[in-house]
Design a protein around this motif. Structure first.
Motif, PDB file in Angstrom:
ATOM      1  N   PRO A 185      63.438 -38.456 -31.095  1.00 60.48           N
ATOM      2  CA  PRO A 185      64.639 -37.603 -31.055  1.00 60.48           C
ATOM      3  C   PRO A 185      64.330 -36.186 -30.596  1.00 60.48           C
ATOM      4  O   PRO A 185      63.365 -35.560 -31.054  1.00 60.48           O
ATOM      5  N   GLY A 186      65.159 -35.679 -29.702  1.00 62.57           N
ATOM      6  CA  GLY A 186      65.047 -34.292 -29.264  1.00 62.57           C
ATOM      7  C   GLY A 186      64.003 -34.006 -28.230  1.00 62.57           C
ATOM      8  O   GLY A 186      63.905 -32.886 -27.749  1.00 62.57           O
ATOM      9  N   VAL A 187      63.195 -35.008 -27.848  1.00 64.08           N
ATOM     10  CA  VAL A 187      62.090 -34.786 -26.923  1.00 64.08           C
ATOM     11  C   VAL A 187      62.514 -35.128 -25.498  1.00 64.08           C
ATOM     12  O   VAL A 187      63.081 -36.186 -25.245  1.00 64.08           O
ATOM     13  N   VAL A 188      62.238 -34.232 -24.564  1.00 68.80           N
ATOM     14  CA  VAL A 188      62.413 -34.486 -23.134  1.00 68.80           C
ATOM     15  C   VAL A 188      61.058 -34.276 -22.477  1.00 68.80           C
ATOM     16  O   VAL A 188      60.488 -33.188 -22.551  1.00 68.80           O
ATOM     17  N   SER A 189      60.520 -35.315 -21.875  1.00 67.19           N
ATOM     18  CA  SER A 189      59.208 -35.223 -21.238  1.00 67.19           C
ATOM     19  C   SER A 189      59.345 -35.506 -19.754  1.00 67.19           C
ATOM     20  O   SER A 189      59.918 -36.525 -19.356  1.00 67.19           O
TER      21      SER A 189
ATOM     22  N   GLY B 111      61.301 -29.484 -36.044  1.00 60.30           N
ATOM     23  CA  GLY B 111      61.873 -28.195 -36.381  1.00 60.30           C
ATOM     24  C   GLY B 111      60.908 -27.122 -36.807  1.00 60.30           C
ATOM     25  O   GLY B 111      61.143 -25.941 -36.552  1.00 60.30           O
ATOM     26  N   SER B 112      59.814 -27.485 -37.477  1.00 56.68           N
ATOM     27  CA  SER B 112      58.978 -26.436 -38.056  1.00 56.68           C
ATOM     28  C   SER B 112      57.536 -26.900 -38.160  1.00 56.68           C
ATOM     29  O   SER B 112      57.265 -28.094 -38.279  1.00 56.68           O
ATOM     30  N   PRO B 113      56.592 -25.956 -38.140  1.00 59.85           N
ATOM     31  CA  PRO B 113      55.186 -26.302 -38.314  1.00 59.85           C
ATOM     32  C   PRO B 113      54.795 -26.287 -39.788  1.00 59.85           C
ATOM     33  O   PRO B 113      55.487 -25.702 -40.632  1.00 59.85           O
ATOM     34  N   ASP B 114      53.674 -26.924 -40.118  1.00 53.62           N
ATOM     35  CA  ASP B 114      53.099 -26.804 -41.451  1.00 53.62           C
ATOM     36  C   ASP B 114      52.702 -25.352 -41.702  1.00 53.62           C
ATOM     37  O   ASP B 114      52.255 -24.653 -40.794  1.00 53.62           O
ATOM     38  N   ILE B 115      52.842 -24.929 -42.942  1.00 50.19           N
ATOM     39  CA  ILE B 115      52.488 -23.545 -43.241  1.00 50.19           C
ATOM     40  C   ILE B 115      50.990 -23.320 -43.106  1.00 50.19           C
ATOM     41  O   ILE B 115      50.527 -22.216 -42.821  1.00 50.19           O
ATOM     42  N   ASP B 116      50.179 -24.390 -43.282  1.00 46.90           N
ATOM     43  CA  ASP B 116      48.726 -24.237 -43.156  1.00 46.90           C
ATOM     44  C   ASP B 116      48.224 -24.570 -41.763  1.00 46.90           C
ATOM     45  O   ASP B 116      47.019 -24.587 -41.525  1.00 46.90           O
TER      46      ASP B 116
ATOM     47  N   GLN C 161      56.216 -23.483 -26.723  1.00 50.39           N
ATOM     48  CA  GLN C 161      56.768 -23.119 -28.027  1.00 50.39           C
ATOM     49  C   GLN C 161      56.518 -24.210 -29.073  1.00 50.39           C
ATOM     50  O   GLN C 161      57.061 -24.156 -30.173  1.00 50.39           O
ATOM     51  N   ILE C 162      55.705 -25.192 -28.718  1.00 52.11           N
ATOM     52  CA  ILE C 162      55.389 -26.305 -29.614  1.00 52.11           C
ATOM     53  C   ILE C 162      53.901 -26.251 -29.941  1.00 52.11           C
ATOM     54  O   ILE C 162      53.066 -26.092 -29.047  1.00 52.11           O
ATOM     55  N   GLY C 163      53.570 -26.371 -31.199  1.00 50.00           N
ATOM     56  CA  GLY C 163      52.175 -26.369 -31.612  1.00 50.00           C
ATOM     57  C   GLY C 163      51.564 -27.749 -31.449  1.00 50.00           C
ATOM     58  O   GLY C 163      52.088 -28.733 -31.971  1.00 50.00           O
ATOM     59  N   PHE C 164      50.461 -27.843 -30.707  1.00 53.44           N
ATOM     60  CA  PHE C 164      49.747 -29.105 -30.511  1.00 53.44           C
ATOM     61  C   PHE C 164      48.462 -29.077 -31.332  1.00 53.44           C
ATOM     62  O   PHE C 164      47.578 -28.240 -31.098  1.00 53.44           O
ATOM     63  N   LEU C 165      48.358 -29.991 -32.291  1.00 52.07           N
ATOM     64  CA  LEU C 165      47.171 -30.098 -33.120  1.00 52.07           C
ATOM     65  C   LEU C 165      46.457 -31.415 -32.836  1.00 52.07           C
ATOM     66  O   LEU C 165      47.101 -32.453 -32.648  1.00 52.07           O
TER      67      LEU C 165
ATOM     68  N   MET D 127      61.524 -29.729 -26.596  1.00 44.62           N
ATOM     69  CA  MET D 127      61.931 -30.336 -27.855  1.00 44.62           C
ATOM     70  C   MET D 127      63.018 -29.445 -28.445  1.00 44.62           C
ATOM     71  O   MET D 127      62.792 -28.261 -28.685  1.00 44.62           O
ATOM     72  N   ARG D 128      64.196 -30.015 -28.605  1.00 42.88           N
ATOM     73  CA  ARG D 128      65.372 -29.230 -29.004  1.00 42.88           C
ATOM     74  C   ARG D 128      65.595 -28.060 -28.059  1.00 42.88           C
ATOM     75  O   ARG D 128      65.991 -26.967 -28.462  1.00 42.88           O
TER      76      ARG D 128
END
Length: 828
Positions: free
Chosen positions: A139-143, A203-208, A166-170, A159-160
């Protein structure tokens, strides 16, 4: 929970003995695919989903018989169910057929929008596709798939409505995006055959999470864990555009009584460009070693190395696309003065990646987690350009004119005072860091305190190499690179850039009402210092530094209505430091002088809220509504330097943005060997401010944000009876505006992919060999996948203050055509 697994001889059927069919299957599936955990301060965040899945090189069980009684995950006071389930599939590549939605909807419990992929889906995709392409159905992903193999063009996705920067890649807990430009380039990161799972938080990243750019969410990838038994896996692929890939992995198994096990793999991939001349290749090494001991202690060592080369493909404007279609590209033959010759356009990427996640259980209440990592990336990249012998610019100073300290260039192979050259950009970047936290669990309360430190250095120096009448670089002093008679190298960007990042975070999670209610609050203080110099003549500014301090609070609440139904609500914040070095020091060009204006140094800041519902069971459903407000929206645009094939970053501060919408997904467990999946999103994203072009103001307030399609949807259907398998995915992307004034857009489009395959019985040393056919874009749809740049207005128009604002058309990424790939693989 009492759990036993044993291997049966064949897959025939799925047998259920449950009081409630749907809930019983959900419990069994949860037991089979329980996600083991990489510690996270975020409540119920889905952690590393790899540890309890088939290890690298292990054959997945066929008919994994699972008996579940007295499950401890049930809240107190509820009676446990008894489940007897037979399910699973023999495979050598990790497929178990236990994940709903054909591997697209693993069980999630996080109090936020979260989706994922498991081996059930990953193993059935093209062996070369990127992580950004694999998550395209979520959901929300356009590649934007601009290359059937996923090798060229880097990763381009939204994404959205927010871009990949603007997306964190881990990857295994370490950030893998460029820490300055935030480009992920996951094609260089890991081989698909080694990926255990991917988790997407929209919507959001992990705080850690060690991230400073994740205003649009987070994508976490984990490798398979090494097998306990010695063995390996081999995968050979061939297909259209002369594509081929050779992959081999060897597992050490448990090494004596040391408790250490590991694997190492090597792959080679190559193909011709599908559009225009040129080719691409990639050498890649993955390695992972694990040491476990005691009750939960572990140390992992992850190593990766990539050498990748690709000839570029020229991206068209909308007018060029309408006129030439896919034939618009670089030139295959060189004629003197032609800067669009394909050999001038090259990208070389070298990546060294080392990650060492460590977990130490200090007591039954205290846990220490350390993740040191080191990432090194380097070029060079190339482009073509015409260099004036006199009247051009060295930095911001003209050369070869009266009074200039720099004489005219004396170069052979020049015509009418202009020489053709290849731009050479030998950039290099190093990033060393450690992310650490300590967790204290006492009763129903878990307190986490952590610190993340990172240091990055980046060096880069544009220079030009003269070419002869055949388009080949000319060796010789003063020619390669081009120098003035005083020995100084002609350059447009002699850059030294560095940054330090510190983040302190504190989070507390409280469980109440027999663990039905979970509350979590956290606070992160992120501190970033950046400084850069551009050592070319006349650079303004020559040196720039900036400090950022951002407070980042988060709140989550989740309530379990039943063991299978969950409500959640959250409020989160995140930020992104300005994109690219050009936000601090400008670039220069011999033809134009300064070509990149120093951008606004204000960081992007977001405040988001979500409310959602999730059901797990034989059918799985999730729904969430979201609101996101962004200030200082920094758009990572880029474009060609006029008259060249060289790309320059163009950071744009577009002001505020508001995005609202909802997303949903549905996945069914395996039913008569079928498993369907559906996802969709509605998005309404608008600009909050008028846009200042520098010469006037454009009335952009209320306009639809660029790259924000109103509707996106995907349908997936998987069939797998243990021998014959297939996977079909259909994706719809609505039209997208590409300018702030909404005066140019790309139309909506449909794409579909198909996988067909057959698994054989083991033949001698070959364990469960299989053959697989992947068909990409089976309708051969010719389409523009996404904007490659963003402009304020495509058509010239009058600004609010009465000044004519000249129009400029964006460039576009062309979607990949129909392609077919056949792969043969086997364990050994």
């Amino acid at each position: 929970m009492a759990l036993t697994l044993k291997t049966a001889l064949r897959v025939t059927t799925v047998m259920f003995s449950v009081s409630t069919l749907g809930s019983g299957v959900a419990l069994a599936q949860s037991a089979i695919q329980s996600r083991s955990s990489t510690p996270s301060a975020s409540p119920s965040s889905a952690p590393s989903p790899s540890a309890h899945r088939p290890a690298a090189g292990d054959a997945a069980p066929v008919a994994a018989e699972t008996s579940v009684t007295g499950m401890s995950v049930l809240p107190q006071g509820q009676q446990a169910e008894t489940v007897s389930v037979t399910a699973g599939t023999y495979s050598s590549n990790g497929v178990t057929n236990t994940t709903p939605g054909g591997g697209l909807m693993p069980i999630e419990h996080a109090p936020r929008s979260q989706s994922g992929l498991t081996r059930d889906y990953i193993a059935k995709q093209t062996p070369t596709t990127t992580i950004a392409n694999m998550v395209a159905s979520l959901p929300g992903v356009v590649s934007a798939k601009v290359d059937p193999l996923g090798m060229s063009g880097g990763d381009t996705m939204t994404m959205r409505g927010l871009t990949q920067s603007q997306i964190g890649f881990l990857f295994e807990g370490a950030p893998e995006s460029d820490p300055i430009n935030y480009g992920p380039f996951t094609s260089t990161l890991v081989d698909n055959e080694n990926i255990g799972s991917v988790t997407v938080s929209q919507g959001s990243p992990d705080i850690d999470a060690p991230l400073i750019n994740a205003v649009g969410g987070q994508i976490s990838t984990f490798e398979l864990d090494p097998a306990h038994k010695m063995g390996g896996y081999v995968d050979l692929m061939g297909g259209t555009h002369s594509a081929n890939k050779e992959f081999v992995r060897f597992n050490t198994g448990d090494i004596g009584n040391s408790g250490i096990r590991g694997f190492a793999s090597f792959s080679y991939t190559s193909s011709n460009n599908w559009r225009g001349p040129g080719d691409q290749f990639r050498y890649h090494v993955d390695s992972k070693f694990v040491k476990d001991w005691g009750q939960g202690n572990s140390v992992k060592f992850i190593f990766g190395y990539t050498r990748q080369f690709a000839n570029g493909m020229l991206n068209p404007t909308l007018q060029q696309w309408k006129q030439y279609g896919t034939s618009f590209n670089l030139d295959g033959q060189y004629t003197p003065g032609d800067v669009s010759y394909y050999r001038f356009s090259q990208n070389n990427t070298n990546l060294l990646n080392i990650i060492v996640p460590m977990k130490f259980v200090l007591s039954h209440e205290l846990e220490l987690n350390l993740t040191p990592y080191y990432v090194q990336e380097s070029g060079p990249s190339y482009g073509g350009e015409s260099i004036p012998l006199a009247g051009g610019y060295f930095g911001n100073v003209q050369y070869g004119v009266p009074g200039s300290p720099y004489p005219a260039l004396n170069l052979p192979y020049a015509t009418d005072g202009v020489a053709t050259a290849m731009l050479d950009d030998p950039w290099k970047q190093k990033n060393g860091a450690i992310n650490s936290n300590i967790r204290w669990t006492h009763g129903n309360n878990t307190l986490t305190f952590g610190w993340w430190y990172s240091y990055t250095s980046h060096t880069e120096r544009y220079q030009w190499n003269l070419v002869n009448n055949q388009g080949n670089p000319v060796a010789g002093y003063g020619l390669s690179p081009i120098r003035f008679s005083n020995s100084q190298i002609l350059s447009g960007d002699n850059l030294n850039f560095w940054q330090q990042q510190n983040a302190l975070y504190l989070a507390d999670t409280l469980k109440l009402l027999h663990d039905r209610l979970e509350l979590s609050a956290g606070f992160k203080a992120a501190m970033v210092y950046r400084e850069g110099t551009n050592n070319v003549p006349g650079a303004q500014p020559w040196k720039t530094g900036h400090n950022y301090f951002e407070p980042l609070p988060q709140f989550y609440a989740t309530y379990r209505l039943t063991p299978h139904d969950q409500l959640y609500i959250n409020g989160t914040t995140s930020f992104r430091a300005p994109v690219s070095t050009e936000a601090y020091v400008p670039d220069y060009d011999p033809n134009y002088g300064q070509i990149a204006t120093v951008g606004a140094l204000k960081p992007e800041y977001s405040i988001g809220e979500e409310i959602g519902y999730r059901h797990t069971g034989f059918y799985n459903f999730s729904f969430s509504a979201f609101n996101l407000n962004i200030t200082n929206h920094n758009i990572s645009s880029s474009g060609y330097i006029p008259g060249t094939t060289s790309v320059v970053a163009e950071p744009i501060n577009a002001g505020g943005e508001t995005s609202r919408g909802f997303q949903a997904e549905f996945g069914l467990g395996y039913w008569h060997h079928f498993s369907p999946y559906l996802s969709g999103q509605y998005l309404h994203s608008t600009m909050d401010n008028n846009f200042d072009t520098g010469t006037d103001i454009l009335p952009t307030k209320g306009k639809i944000s660029v790259g924000s399609p109103k509707f996106t949807a995907a349908i997936g259907l998987q069939y797998d009876d243990g021998r014959v398998f297939g996977n079909f995915n259909l994706r719809y992307i609505d039209s997208q505006y590409t300018t702030f004034m909404n005066d140019e857009s790309i139309p909506s489009y449909l794409t579909s992919d198909l996988t067909l395959g057959y698994r054989f019985k083991s033949i001698g040393p070959a364990k469960h060999p299989q053959i697989q056919l992947n068909l990409v874009n089976i309708g051969d749809n010719h389409y523009l996948a996404m904007a490659g740049s963003t402009t304020a207005n495509a058509q010239s128009m009058m600004g609010l203050h009465g000044t004519m604002v000249q129009g400029s058309s964006p460039i576009y990424l062309v979607g990949a055509p129909f392609s077919a790939f056949v792969s043969v693989s086997s364990g050994f």
